[in-house]
Each structure stands twice: as C-alpha cells, then as structure tokens.
Design an enzyme around this catalytic site. Structure first.
Site, mmCIF file in Angstrom:
data_model
loop_
_atom_site.group_PDB
_atom_site.id
_atom_site.type_symbol
_atom_site.label_atom_id
_atom_site.label_comp_id
_atom_site.label_asym_id
_atom_site.label_seq_id
_atom_site.Cartn_x
_atom_site.Cartn_y
_atom_site.Cartn_z
ATOM 1 N N LEU A 127 0.976 -1.053 0.036
ATOM 2 C CA LEU A 127 -0.210 0.077 -0.077
ATOM 3 C C LEU A 127 0.819 1.428 0.140
ATOM 4 C CD1 LEU A 127 -2.344 -0.796 3.242
ATOM 5 C CD2 LEU A 127 -3.252 -1.478 0.415
ATOM 6 N N GLU A 128 0.480 2.279 -0.899
ATOM 7 C CA GLU A 128 1.326 3.475 -0.722
ATOM 8 C C GLU A 128 0.181 4.665 -0.375
ATOM 9 O OE1 GLU A 128 3.246 5.951 -4.339
ATOM 10 O OE2 GLU A 128 2.696 4.090 -4.997
#
Length: 134
Positions: A127-128
C-alpha cells in the site's frame, strides 16, 4: 465511447475481518454489507475509501467471476493522502504500521509530482500513501 476511470477494484484476502479492521483503522475505510457477509447473505464485503470502493473477496471462496489466480497479498494499491507526507508518516506510526519505504518522490496520476510512503496490509499487499502537499 471512452473509459472514465475505475468504479471499484477487488482484492482477495485471507481474513476478511482482519482486512476490514486494518483498512478501517489505517485508511478510514467504511465497510458496507459486513453484517450480510457475516450472515452468509453476501459473498463479499465492500469498503468505501474516500470516493472509491474496494471489494474484499475471501480467498477460501472468492465471488465469481474472479481473477484466474485469486491470491492474498498480490496487490499494489496507491491512495491519495490529503495531508503532508510527515502527517502520513505520523498517522501510520500512530496505527502501529511500519513504513517499508519512503518518503520517496513519485508522480501522481494527474502528472503532478508528490511524495509517497509504502507499507503492507495484513495480507502483505503493498500500500502507498501519495501526497502532492509536500
């Protein structure tokens, strides 16, 4: 005729409850149809994340149709963060989430340049959080 964008995306997970809890705490996701899922009336849970939706499919029984090889931990997702990168880092730290990379300069989908931090969810999906606010 033209594509306007994504309506939703689906992820396959090992534990729906753990995923809903993680995304709720860390990303503010609002679960939809969770009680129906728990009662066996819905094959998936939907999560509203900002203006977008993520459908959560359990790996033991992914809803049809699905990817050829629905596998937990095989997704990379980028979320636009509304604050600064320092605020994103502080938020993740407060949630007990380890940043595995960043801050790093990254381009946003609209061409603007921003900063990102990367972390993993309960299945190991990457996830970013990306911000253009610095």
């Amino acid at each position: 005729m033209s594509v306007e964008g994504f309506d939703h995306l689906a992820i396959t997970v090992a534990d729906v409850e753990a995923t809903v809890a993680f995304y709720g705490e860390v990303l503010g996701a609002e679960p939809m149809y969770l009680e129906e899922f728990r009662a066996g009336k819905m094959p998936i849970v939907m999560m509203q994340v900002g203006a977008n939706r993520i459908n959560v499919h359990p790996a033991v029984a992914p809803a049809s149709p699905h990817a050829r090889l629905p596998t937990p931990g095989s997704v990379d997702l980028c979320f636009r963060w509304g604050g600064t990168i320092a605020e994103a880092q502080a938020h993740l730290a407060a949630c007990g989430v380890e940043v595995i990379e960043g801050p790093a300069p990254r381009p946003a989908s609209n061409g603007e340049r921003g900063q990102s931090v990367y972390f993993r969810d309960t299945d190991g999906n990457l996830l970013e959080l990306l911000t253009i606010k610095g």
